[in-house]
Motif scaffolding. Structure first.
Motif, PDB file in Angstrom:
ATOM      1  N   ALA A 136      59.376  17.972 106.268  1.00  0.00           N
ATOM      2  CA  ALA A 136      58.189  18.763 106.582  1.00  0.00           C
ATOM      3  C   ALA A 136      58.294  19.344 107.987  1.00  0.00           C
ATOM      4  CB  ALA A 136      56.931  17.900 106.472  1.00  0.00           C
TER       5      ALA A 136
ATOM      6  N   ASP B 267      47.064  18.255 108.449  1.00  0.00           N
ATOM      7  CA  ASP B 267      47.757  17.023 108.072  1.00  0.00           C
ATOM      8  C   ASP B 267      47.034  15.800 108.634  1.00  0.00           C
ATOM      9  OD1 ASP B 267      49.556  18.770 107.003  1.00  0.00           O
ATOM     10  OD2 ASP B 267      51.250  18.183 108.270  1.00  0.00           O
TER      11      ASP B 267
ATOM     12  N   THR C 162      51.434  12.553 110.775  1.00  0.00           N
ATOM     13  CA  THR C 162      52.668  13.211 111.158  1.00  0.00           C
ATOM     14  C   THR C 162      53.610  12.137 111.698  1.00  0.00           C
ATOM     15  OG1 THR C 162      53.642  15.029 112.421  1.00  0.00           O
ATOM     16  CG2 THR C 162      51.847  13.825 113.479  1.00  0.00           C
TER      17      THR C 162
ATOM     18  N   GLN D  17      68.282  14.331 103.805  1.00  0.00           N
ATOM     19  CA  GLN D  17      66.863  14.607 103.672  1.00  0.00           C
ATOM     20  C   GLN D  17      66.515  14.863 102.212  1.00  0.00           C
ATOM     21  OE1 GLN D  17      65.128  17.528 106.322  1.00  0.00           O
ATOM     22  NE2 GLN D  17      66.555  17.029 107.983  1.00  0.00           N
TER      23      GLN D  17
ATOM     24  N   ASP E  35      62.768  17.832  98.218  1.00  0.00           N
ATOM     25  CA  ASP E  35      61.383  18.287  98.039  1.00  0.00           C
ATOM     26  C   ASP E  35      60.601  18.120  99.341  1.00  0.00           C
ATOM     27  OD1 ASP E  35      61.878  18.786  95.327  1.00  0.00           O
ATOM     28  OD2 ASP E  35      61.396  16.707  94.792  1.00  0.00           O
ATOM     29  N   GLY E  36      59.534  18.884  99.471  1.00  0.00           N
ATOM     30  CA  GLY E  36      58.640  18.737 100.610  1.00  0.00           C
ATOM     31  C   GLY E  36      59.048  19.518 101.838  1.00  0.00           C
TER      32      GLY E  36
ATOM     33  N   SER F  53      59.004  22.342 104.500  1.00  0.00           N
ATOM     34  CA  SER F  53      58.111  23.371 105.035  1.00  0.00           C
ATOM     35  C   SER F  53      58.627  23.779 106.402  1.00  0.00           C
ATOM     36  CB  SER F  53      56.663  22.858 105.126  1.00  0.00           C
ATOM     37  OG  SER F  53      56.594  21.641 105.852  1.00  0.00           O
TER      38      SER F  53
END
Length: 311
Positions: free
Chosen positions: A114, A129, A132, A194, A197-198, A200
Motif C-alpha cells: 500500500a 486509513d 498505517t 510483496q 494484491d493491495g 496503491s
C-alpha cells in the motif's frame, strides 16, 4: 557492517542517530540531497541529516544525482556492506544499486504494497486509513516494489496530521531499521516478496492538490487539510489572496441549519464555514505575509461578517 546512510529530511534523523550509536555497525558516510534554500532569506542550508553527520564527524556526500561518476567512485572506495535509506529524495539507479554487498535497504512509511511512492503518510490520511505503519525492504529499480524484511503498524489518530503521524513513524521505524540490519548482518533475516494484491500509489502532493474545495463533504475537507499539514500546506482563496488553513473540526450543525458551501458564519469565539454536508469550525489560519493565528482572532481583526465566502 560498514554502512552508507542515505537520507535528507528530519524524519531520517532518528534512524541515523540510532545507527551512529549502534556498536555493531559503522556509518562510514552519509548520502544526502544538496543544500537547498530555506527560510525567508532563502539561504542555502544543509539537510538535517547532513547536520547530524557533520556533528558526528561522518563524511557527507551530496551529489546532484546518485549516478554521478564521482559519487559512484567514492562508493566503491568506501567498500560499503549495506546502504540503509530513509527519505533520501532521489531515485537510485545502477551502477550504485549493485555496489553495497547487501544492497540498499529502505525504511518506507507505509504497509507495503500500500502507498508506494513519495507521500505515503499524506495519502493514508487523505484516504481515511485507520492503520498505517512502516516497512523495510530491499530496493530494486522499480518503485518501492522490493522484497520485505520487516513491518510495524501504527494506529492513525483522529486528529493526526501528516506531520504528527510521520514524526511517530520516524521514531518507531528507527528500531525496525536497526533490527533489519542486524538480521542481515547475522544471516537470520531473508526478505519476502510483496503481495501481488493491495498495491496503491502515493505521488507527491502538490500545492494545487492542497487547495480546499468546500463543495466537498466535511469529512473530505477535514482529511485533505490534515493530509496537507504541514506540507504542502492547505489553502483556499479569500478576497484577493490566499488563506492557509490549519486542521478543522466538524460541527454537528449550525444555528441557521446547513451553511452553503464556502460561506462563513462568524461568531464571537468561532468561525464556521459551510461544506457539502455539515459545517466545519476553522482552527488556525494564516493570511499571506502573516503568522498563523486562531480563526476567531483573524475574523475580529478584519471585522468579518457572516456571509463572506472562502474558495
Amino acid at each position: 557492517m560498514r554502512l552508507l546512510f542515505a537520507g535528507t529530511p528530519a524524519v531520517a534523523v532518528p534512524s541515523l542517530r540510532a545507527l551512529l550509536q549502534h556498536p555493531a555497525h559503522q556509518v562510514v558516510a552519509v548520502l544526502t540531497r544538496p543544500q537547498a534554500p530555506a527560510g525567508r532569506g532563502r539561504r542555502l542550508t544543509p539537510s538535517p541529516v547532513a547536520e547530524l553527520a557533520e556533528a558526528a564527524g561522518v563524511e557527507v556526500l551530496s551529489p546532484d544525482r546518485p549516478s554521478d561518476p564521482d559519487f559512484v567512485r567514492r562508493l566503491v572506495e568506501l567498500e560499503v556492506d549495506c546502504a540503509p535509506v530513509v527519505a533520501y529524495g532521489a531515485l537510485l539507479r545502477e551502477p550504485a544499486l549493485s555496489l553495497p554487498r547487501h544492497g540498499w535497504v529502505n525504511l518506507h512509511f507505509s504497509l507495503l504494497p500500500a502507498w508506494r511512492g513519495a507521500a505515503p503518510v499524506q495519502h493514508a490520511l487523505l484516504h481515511g486509513d485507520d492503520t498505517t505503519g512502516a516497512t523495510t525492504f530491499r530496493i530494486r529499480p522499480g518503485l518501492d516494489d522490493g522484497p520485505v524484511f520487516g513491518v510495524l503498524t501504527e494506529r492513525v489518530r483522529p486528529d493526526d496530521t501528516s506531520g504528527t503521524l510521520l514524526a511517530r513513524l520516524a521514531e518507531a521505524g528507527a528500531p525496525l531499521l536497526v533490527a533489519t540490519l542486524d538480521g542481515i548482518a547475522d544471516g537470520s533475516l531473508q526478505p519476502q516478496p510483496q503481495p501481488a494484491d493491495g498495491i496503491s500509489h502515493a505521488p507527491k502532493l502538490t500545492v494545487s492538490d492542497a487547495r480546499i474545495d468546500f463543495g466537498q463533504p466535511a469529512l473530505a475537507v477535514d482529511r485533505r487539510i490534515r493530509a496537507c499539514t504541514p506540507d504542502p500546506g492547505a489553502w483556499t482563496d479569500f478576497r484577493d489572496g490566499r488563506l492557509k488553513l490549519g486542521p478543522v473540526t466538524a460541527e454537528a450543525g449550525s444555528p441557521d441549519g446547513r451553511l452553503p458551501a464556502g460561506e462563513l458564519l462568524v461568531g464571537k469565539n468561532a468561525v464556521l464555514v459551510g461544506t457539502a454536508t455539515t459545517p466545519v469550525r476553522l482552527g488556525s489560519v494564516q493570511p499571506a505575509g502573516k503568522k498563523p493565528m486562531p480563526a476567531a482572532d483573524w475574523a475580529r481583526g478584519l471585522r468579518l461578517e457572516s456571509g463572506e465566502r472562502l474558495g
